[in-house]
Design a protein around this motif. Structure first.
Motif, PDB file in Angstrom:
ATOM      1  N   UNK A 168       0.834  -1.196   0.000  1.00  0.00           N
ATOM      2  CA  UNK A 168       0.000   0.000   0.000  1.00  0.00           C
ATOM      3  C   UNK A 168       0.874   1.254   0.000  1.00  0.00           C
ATOM      4  N   UNK A 169       0.711   2.053  -1.053  1.00  0.00           N
ATOM      5  CA  UNK A 169       1.539   3.238  -1.240  1.00  0.00           C
ATOM      6  C   UNK A 169       0.698   4.503  -1.159  1.00  0.00           C
ATOM      7  N   UNK A 170       1.230   5.519  -0.508  1.00  0.00           N
ATOM      8  CA  UNK A 170       0.580   6.833  -0.505  1.00  0.00           C
ATOM      9  C   UNK A 170       0.900   7.528  -1.828  1.00  0.00           C
ATOM     10  N   UNK A 171      -0.125   7.844  -2.599  1.00  0.00           N
ATOM     11  CA  UNK A 171       0.101   8.422  -3.923  1.00  0.00           C
ATOM     12  C   UNK A 171       0.640   9.842  -3.845  1.00  0.00           C
ATOM     13  N   UNK A 172       0.206  10.592  -2.872  1.00  0.00           N
ATOM     14  CA  UNK A 172       0.667  11.963  -2.716  1.00  0.00           C
ATOM     15  C   UNK A 172       1.287  12.149  -1.355  1.00  0.00           C
ATOM     16  N   UNK A 173       0.576  12.840  -0.488  1.00  0.00           N
ATOM     17  CA  UNK A 173       1.110  13.115   0.849  1.00  0.00           C
ATOM     18  C   UNK A 173       1.297  11.819   1.626  1.00  0.00           C
ATOM     19  N   UNK A 174       2.345  11.782   2.464  1.00  0.00           N
ATOM     20  CA  UNK A 174       2.658  10.533   3.158  1.00  0.00           C
ATOM     21  C   UNK A 174       2.923  10.697   4.643  1.00  0.00           C
ATOM     22  N   UNK A 175       3.491  11.808   5.056  1.00  0.00           N
ATOM     23  CA  UNK A 175       3.802  12.064   6.458  1.00  0.00           C
ATOM     24  C   UNK A 175       3.091  13.349   6.847  1.00  0.00           C
ATOM     25  N   UNK A 187      -4.193  14.473  -9.693  1.00  0.00           N
ATOM     26  CA  UNK A 187      -4.904  15.539  -8.987  1.00  0.00           C
ATOM     27  C   UNK A 187      -4.658  16.847  -9.738  1.00  0.00           C
ATOM     28  N   UNK A 188      -5.664  17.373 -10.422  1.00  0.00           N
ATOM     29  CA  UNK A 188      -5.481  18.594 -11.215  1.00  0.00           C
ATOM     30  C   UNK A 188      -4.988  19.795 -10.422  1.00  0.00           C
ATOM     31  N   UNK A 189      -5.069  19.762  -9.087  1.00  0.00           N
ATOM     32  CA  UNK A 189      -4.526  20.861  -8.282  1.00  0.00           C
ATOM     33  C   UNK A 189      -2.998  20.907  -8.321  1.00  0.00           C
ATOM     34  N   UNK A 190      -2.367  19.803  -8.718  1.00  0.00           N
ATOM     35  CA  UNK A 190      -0.899  19.733  -8.727  1.00  0.00           C
ATOM     36  C   UNK A 190      -0.380  20.234 -10.073  1.00  0.00           C
ATOM     37  N   UNK A 191      -0.551  21.509 -10.326  1.00  0.00           N
ATOM     38  CA  UNK A 191      -0.191  22.106 -11.606  1.00  0.00           C
ATOM     39  C   UNK A 191       1.307  21.959 -11.865  1.00  0.00           C
ATOM     40  N   UNK A 192       1.648  21.253 -12.942  1.00  0.00           N
ATOM     41  CA  UNK A 192       3.053  21.055 -13.281  1.00  0.00           C
ATOM     42  C   UNK A 192       3.827  20.291 -12.231  1.00  0.00           C
ATOM     43  N   UNK A 193       3.112  19.538 -11.388  1.00  0.00           N
ATOM     44  CA  UNK A 193       3.764  18.785 -10.317  1.00  0.00           C
ATOM     45  C   UNK A 193       4.001  19.577  -9.049  1.00  0.00           C
ATOM     46  N   UNK A 194       3.468  20.807  -8.987  1.00  0.00           N
ATOM     47  CA  UNK A 194       3.617  21.650  -7.799  1.00  0.00           C
ATOM     48  C   UNK A 194       2.672  21.147  -6.712  1.00  0.00           C
ATOM     49  N   UNK A 195       3.239  20.593  -5.633  1.00  0.00           N
ATOM     50  CA  UNK A 195       2.414  19.987  -4.580  1.00  0.00           C
ATOM     51  C   UNK A 195       1.969  21.001  -3.535  1.00  0.00           C
ATOM     52  N   UNK A 196       2.377  22.262  -3.684  1.00  0.00           N
ATOM     53  CA  UNK A 196       2.023  23.293  -2.705  1.00  0.00           C
ATOM     54  C   UNK A 196       0.944  24.249  -3.181  1.00  0.00           C
ATOM     55  N   UNK A 197       0.363  23.982  -4.335  1.00  0.00           N
ATOM     56  CA  UNK A 197      -0.709  24.850  -4.814  1.00  0.00           C
ATOM     57  C   UNK A 197      -0.231  26.223  -5.224  1.00  0.00           C
ATOM     58  N   UNK A 198       1.055  26.350  -5.549  1.00  0.00           N
ATOM     59  CA  UNK A 198       1.624  27.638  -5.931  1.00  0.00           C
ATOM     60  C   UNK A 198       2.899  27.908  -5.172  1.00  0.00           C
TER      61      UNK A 198
END
Length: 475
Positions: free
Chosen positions: A54-61, A407-418
């Motif tokens: 089982x893998x966390x696809x995005x956030x993990x910790x 997740x379309x919120x991850x624009x260009x792979x940006x995990x911080x929303x900007x």
């Protein structure tokens, strides 16, 4: 759907769920519309390598989820959320085989730093002890602090660059590298203003709360929030891409758990030309290249400290760390990237079959970059854990475009929303007294593109919900 709502929330990430659960609990009629077939945004856990892993696809910790002022008010444990605390929140191995661990005990942590022991305490101890008074202001929009003197002292250390703070407080190379490991979570060049703030907050959280994660994976945060929300009478509709607000049921207000680029594509938002122009200027930050592994055995770190840490940072010199984080903003790749790794199965046996393990890691890359940097990531880990590559049974990678597809919120792979630089840390998505409000009084933004930014904490959604509540109370 002919129902009428008080609030419709678009997006079911932690911020969307926070907004929806708060308003539903207050007695408002709400519904969530989510474009994906599963809720949660990037907070998902799936078997993407082999069955049983089982893998966390995005956030993990999730230190911010555990410490979230809003989540702490909810009975999420009653809905199955159980937290696991690794013995050591995070560790950083060095080229000579030694390593520093960030223990929950700040003095035990400081003792490792030798000549810099007192310097580490001078940097952090007061804030660790005073965190309950700081967190309400730090995880909130820009406002007059509850404790102005304390916030001023914190700002003197948080506003400068990580490089400045490292040079100012530490004499030893290893101490500087150790601080950089947490500061680089900012996804900013370490020479940029406010990059130190991430190092401060994440070290404070480690000493105050640890860096825990949910038993069973990140999805358990979503499952518990959604179960609580439904118990309050809330509704969620999946596979519902929202491209036009007029296609939704009638609602008095809308909260968008979306980033500016997505909001600008939605029809009939009636946003003013000036407001739209300001959203168009919103800046996105570096992306990530992410890897997941199914392993035949635990990662064979040479240093025992790393074997006891839930998270491990990699970067073997101050200069390589500085270059790695600068490269991600200069449209180039580093061959020795800063790497963040999580190894949850050491502490949670539900993540892998008996005797087997999972691990997760990423490095920062230019926004939208789609090159495969697997080799660089694995080489960095191998340096501290010889034999790591031989323990890999299967692997999965996610490039920036694949993360955005997830997740379309991850624009260009940006995990911080900007980008979370000095111009957008608190004034996101625009500089405004109320950053959650838009030019349309019925529409609010509650995503990682609002304060306090990225991370699983729900505070952006919570404050958007409070703003929508004020609007509803005036009607």
């Amino acid at each position: 759907m002919n129902e009428e709502y008080d609030v419709i929330i678009v997006g079911s990430g932690p911020n969307g769920l926070a907004a929806a659960s708060y308003l539903q609990k207050q007695g408002y009629k709400t519904a969530i519309f989510e474009q994906a077939e599963k809720p949660g945004g990037a907070a998902r856990t799936e078997e993407i390598t082999l069955p049983g892993f089982k893998h966390d696809l995005g956030s993990a910790v999730h230190p911010l989820a555990f410490a979230s002022p809003y989540f702490k008010t909810l009975p999420l444990e009653d809905y199955g959320l159980q937290w696991i605390h690794p013995e050591i929140p995070f560790a950083h191995p060095f080229e000579d085989g030694t390593a520093f661990g960030c223990y929950k005990d700040i003095r035990k942590t400081a003792e490792q730093l030798g000549e810099d022991e007192q310097n580490y305490l001078d940097l952090l101890l007061d804030f660790v002890e005073e965190w309950p008074e700081l967190e309400e202001d730090l995880l909130a929009p820009l406002r007059l602090p509850q404790n102005l003197e304390m916030m001023f002292r914190f700002g003197l250390k948080a506003l400068p660059s990580a490089k400045f703070i490292a040079e100012r407080f530490f004499k030893e190379e290893k101490s500087k590298i150790f601080f950089y490991g947490a500061a680089a979570h900012s996804t900013l060049p370490l020479s940029k203003l406010v990059s130190s703030s991430f190092g401060l907050v994440l070290n404070i959280l480690a000493h105050r709360h640890g860096w825990p994660f949910p038993e069973g994976g990140a999805v358990k945060i979503v499952d518990s929030l959604l179960a609580y929300y439904k118990d309050q009478g809330g509704k969620i509709y999946l596979n519902q891409t929202v491209s036009d607000l007029e296609e939704l049921p009638s609602s008095k207000t809308f909260i968008l758990d979306l980033t500016p680029k997505q909001i600008l594509k939605i029809k009939n938002t009636d946003l003013s030309k000036t407001y739209r122009s300001r959203l168009e200027k919103y800046k996105y930050g570096a992306g990530i290249f992410k890897m997941d592994w199914a392993l035949d055995n635990p990662i064979p770190f040479t240093n025992e400290i790393c074997k006891k840490a839930g998270t491990v940072h990699f970067g073997y010199s101050k200069e390589s760390l500085e270059d790695s984080e600068a490269a991600a903003h200069e449209n180039r790749l580093s061959s020795e990237p800063y790497v963040l790794l999580a190894q949850p199965s050491l502490f949670d046996s539900s993540r892998a079959p008996a005797g087997k393990h999972t691990a997760w890691a990423y490095c920062h890359v230019p926004n939208g970059n789609t090159e495969d940097v697997s080799k660089h990531i694995e080489n960095q880990i191998e340096r501290a854990a010889p034999g790591f590559k031989k323990s890999i049974i299967a692997k999965s990678t996610l490039r920036t475009n694949e993360l955005q597809e997830l997740n379309p919120n991850l624009i260009g792979g940006d995990i911080n929303g900007g980008k979370q630089d000095i111009s957008q840390l608190f004034t996101r998505p625009i500089a405004s007294i109320n950053p959650y409000a838009t030019s349309n009084p019925k529409i609010f933004i509650g995503s990682s593109s609002t304060p306090p930014g990225g991370g699983v904490h729900g505070m952006g959604g919570y404050y958007a919900a409070k703003s929508a509540e004020k609007f509803l109370q005036k009607k």
